[in-house]
Write a protein that holds these residues in place. Structure first.
Motif, short mmCIF file in Angstrom:
data_model
loop_
_atom_site.label_atom_id
_atom_site.label_comp_id
_atom_site.label_asym_id
_atom_site.label_seq_id
_atom_site.Cartn_x
_atom_site.Cartn_y
_atom_site.Cartn_z
N ARG A 23 18.32 -4.76 46.01
CA ARG A 23 18.48 -4.38 44.60
C ARG A 23 19.91 -4.55 44.08
NH1 ARG A 23 15.51 -3.53 40.11
NH2 ARG A 23 13.91 -2.52 41.40
N THR A 24 20.89 -3.98 44.78
CA THR A 24 22.25 -3.92 44.23
C THR A 24 23.25 -4.38 45.28
OG1 THR A 24 21.70 -2.14 42.70
CG2 THR A 24 24.02 -2.38 43.28
N VAL A 25 24.18 -5.23 44.85
CA VAL A 25 25.26 -5.68 45.72
C VAL A 25 26.57 -5.42 44.99
CG1 VAL A 25 25.00 -8.06 44.88
CG2 VAL A 25 26.18 -7.62 47.04
N THR A 26 27.53 -4.82 45.69
CA THR A 26 28.77 -4.35 45.07
C THR A 26 29.95 -4.67 45.98
OG1 THR A 26 27.50 -2.46 44.22
CG2 THR A 26 29.89 -2.35 44.02
N LYS A 27 31.02 -5.23 45.41
CA LYS A 27 32.21 -5.51 46.20
C LYS A 27 32.93 -4.21 46.55
CE LYS A 27 36.56 -8.07 46.29
NZ LYS A 27 37.26 -6.98 47.01
N VAL A 28 33.38 -4.13 47.79
CA VAL A 28 34.18 -2.99 48.24
C VAL A 28 35.64 -3.25 47.86
CG1 VAL A 28 34.95 -1.64 50.22
CG2 VAL A 28 32.60 -2.52 50.13
N PRO A 29 36.28 -2.35 47.15
CA PRO A 29 37.67 -2.58 46.72
C PRO A 29 38.60 -2.77 47.91
CG PRO A 29 36.72 -0.71 45.54
CD PRO A 29 35.75 -1.07 46.62
N GLY A 30 39.51 -3.71 47.79
CA GLY A 30 40.56 -3.90 48.77
C GLY A 30 40.15 -4.61 50.03
#
Length: 677
Positions: free
Chosen positions: A640-647
């Motif tokens: 459903r959802t893919v999100t970049k991890v900061p840093g």
């Protein structure tokens, strides 16, 4: 929590949807322009030898009595209307005209006096009465001087804004192997129901006239469950809420003989992302309708013609073990062919590729939206049907911080959807949610102190809802404004209406006002979308978007302000003037995309029906993309959802296998950590 589980156009200046809520009124006013050069002309010509006209020209009346221009005007309902004629008269002589509606003169010898010169345009207004449906409006010269130059007419007429009532409970009868009859309770409407649209899991598969309450559905697959709803529609395009759901299963086929096993499968021309496959033909007592190329039982591609194909979208530097089975029309499947094994060639280093995946957190029930706090240490995650909001740390520890009030489900794809955190959270503590409410979909703001949510405030409502096609993604752009994706609420025409909030990418301030510089002076940033759910900004600040197709093509788009992305005129790429084509498309069985994220100039797209993570490299800083490739095909279910991890070069990837298409129990969803290297 129990869930239902189962498989001609005028230049419209349509009525703006109330932004603070629904009015409940059945009629309002809407203006529509009709260009004179598009009307029926008798004793006159289309000219362009003066300035200041609209459209592509104007009508220069022949200087005789009786010359006329006749417009065909459509009215959603009967009643009074304001008719405004835009004209120029560069002489000192009045040029009166008779104005008639349906052959009856309603304003005899209406005066059209001088306008200084032929480049100066003026408006002449007159009240008329229209009937529901088509009307003929004629402007006829009454003197030998003929009429003035006529640019257009504008009709400010009653518009029906009251939707039909919800159709009654559907039921199925005459169920066969390849068809059934669907019946439902009639809907009512103040001006009359003109059609019923029939949907299967959000995709329209048929329609019936408004005078009917049943429809024979044909071309179905034997021994298959269909999840069916009905939506009523009136002449103005207003649509009802979706009916209750009925699950109907076609009968098993009388054909029980499977095709023979396909002949020897071989693989050649293996590259980093593709392989050429060929196999021997299968036979069947009736006919082979398709060959499925599979890994185990996961279908990579269906081939409906021939006994060879080039399989694309493969992950680089990866082992594959593939077989082929034959299918007939009854759904009988042959024994698998031999298995062919190969490893794709090495990966290109630019942009990186997924290198490992591990479970970060489990026990979720339809996690829908994920958004990182500005400090990059924790993220907020929403659960769609339970309306819960969680704080999740980088090691996967989660803590509930509250629920969003006034959220409701649609027994489909509505509920608590996207979340976004104000870039200035440290000073204002604002977070934003999109959710379904009683009257429609809303964008709201709450205060989050790092421990709990409070202070619910509506920023924008009046976004139409339905069982499916609610959009729901939120994202902050580099410009500091909030972007929101909205579906067309199973009312396709709303996507083309620039004054509607549905089928759009919206752009607003953190106080819920239209952002300065929006192309149409309202909330709309782009339009012509069916059900957009993926939003992400690249390193150049450009907005990319992914959206569901209907039955043909899913899309990845590069969004530009004011652009029209085609729905419902186009699905996928098309040659229609004024439409913006996608940068990449997929068959709906391979994608059905939801969230997207960008890492090292590569778009990663989570796919629901396709059960895979697509990798789509952006070509440098150009407006094109490279070859899409797929990872984790069929391994983790509906993504459903893919999100970049900061840093870090890392993604969080969540499933929604507990939704009404996944059929898994509550608590079966997971969030995965994916490393990119």
């Amino acid at each position: 929590m129990k869930r239902n589980r189962a498989l001609a156009r005028g230049l419209s200046l349509a009525l703006a949807i109330p932004l603070a809520g629904l009015t409940g009124a059945s009629t309002a006013r809407a203006a529509t322009d009709y260009q004179a050069e598009d009307a029926a002309i008798t004793q006159g010509t289309v000219a362009t030898n003066h300035t200041g006209y609209t459209g592509t020209g104007f009508v220069d009346y022949t200087n005789v009595k009786g010359s006329y221009v006749e417009f065909t005007v459509s009215a959603a309902s009967a009643g009074p209307a304001a008719l405004t004629l835009r004209y120029a008269n560069g002489t000192a002589t009045d040029r009166p005209m008779d104005i008639s509606v349906g052959g009856t003169v309603v304003s005899p010898a209406l005066s059209f006096p001088a306008t200084t010169d032929w480049n100066t345009w003026a408006d002449k207004a007159v009240n008329v009465t229209l009937k529901a449906g088509s009307n003929k409006i004629r402007a006829t010269a009454t003197t030998a001087n003929g009429g003035p130059n006529l640019d257009r007419i504008r009709i400010d007429a009653p518009t029906d804004t009251q939707a039909p009532t919800r159709p009654g409970q559907p039921s199925c009868s005459d169920i066969g192997e390849n068809g059934l009859t669907l019946s439902w309770g009639a809907s009512t409407d103040d001006t009359g129901v003109t059609a019923y649209d029939i949907y299967e899991h959000g995709n329209k598969i048929g329609e019936a006239p408004g005078s009917s309450t049943s429809k024979a559905l044909t071309g179905l697959t034997p021994n298959t469950t269909y999840n069916l709803t009905v939506i009523a529609r009136d002449a103005a395009g207003n649509t009802s809420p979706a009916s209750p759901v009925v699950d109907c299963t076609t009968r098993p086929s009388s054909d029980t003989t499977p095709p023979t096993r396909p002949g020897t499968l071989s693989a050649t021309d293996v590259t980093a992302n593709s392989a050429a496959l060929s196999w021997g033909a299968s036979t069947d007592d009736r006919a082979v309708v398709a060959y499925d190329v599979r890994s185990g039982t996961t279908v990579y591609k269906s081939v409906t013609s021939g006994t060879s194909t080039t399989l694309t979208g493969l992950a680089c530097d990866s082992p594959y073990a593939l077989n082929v089975v034959a299918r007939d029309a009854a759904g009988n499947v042959s024994e698998p062919s031999n298995t062919v094994n190969f490893t794709t060639k090495a990966c290109a280093t630019d942009g990186g590729v997924p290198s490992s995946i591990s479970t970060l957190s489990s026990g979720w029930t339809i996690p829908w939206g994920t958004y990182w706090m500005p400090d990059g240490q924790t993220a907020l995650v929403t659960e769609r049907d339970d309306f819960r909001v969680w704080k999740v740390t980088k090691d996967g520890t989660r803590t509930q911080v509250g629920t969003v009030p006034n959220a409701v489900t649609t027994n489909g794809e509505g509920g608590l959807l996207g979340v976004a955190v104000d870039p200035k959270w440290a000073s204002n503590h604002y977070v934003y949610f999109m959710h379904t409410a009683s009257e429609g979909n809303r964008v709201v703001r709450m205060t989050y102190d790092g421990t709990k949510l409070s202070d619910y405030k509506i920023l924008l409502q009046g976004i139409k809802k339905n069982r499916y096609h609610n959009g729901g993604r939120l994202a902050f752009g580099p410009d500091g404004y909030l972007y929101a994706s909205t579906g067309e609420a199973q009312t396709p025409d709303l996507a083309q209406d620039k004054d509607s909030l549905n089928g759009k990418i919206l752009r607003m301030t953190t106080d819920g006002k239209p952002a300065p510089g929006n192309p149409f002076g309202n909330y709309v940033y782009s339009y012509g979308h069916r059900n957009p759910q993926g939003l992400a900004f690249d390193r150049n600040g450009r907005l990319w978007e992914a959206e569901f197709g209907n039955s043909s093509k899913d899309e990845l788009n590069l969004i530009k302000p004011g652009a029209d992305y085609g729905w419902p005129i186009c699905e996928g790429s098309c040659s229609t003037s004024g439409m913006t084509n996608p940068k990449a498309t997929w068959n709906v069985s391979e994608a059905s995309p939801s969230g997207i994220a960008i890492v090292r100039n590569v778009v990663y797209m989570a796919s629901l029906r396709g059960e895979r993570l697509w990798r789509i490299p952006i070509n440098g800083d150009n407006e094109s993309v490279g070859t899409p490739t797929a990872y984790y095909v069929g391994t983790y279910g509906r993504l459903r959802t893919v999100t970049k991890v900061p840093g870090s070069d890392q993604l969080w990837l969540s499933t929604t296998n507990a939704d009404n298409n996944g059929n898994e129990p509550d608590g079966s969803d997971k969030i995965f950590r994916v490393n990119i290297s």
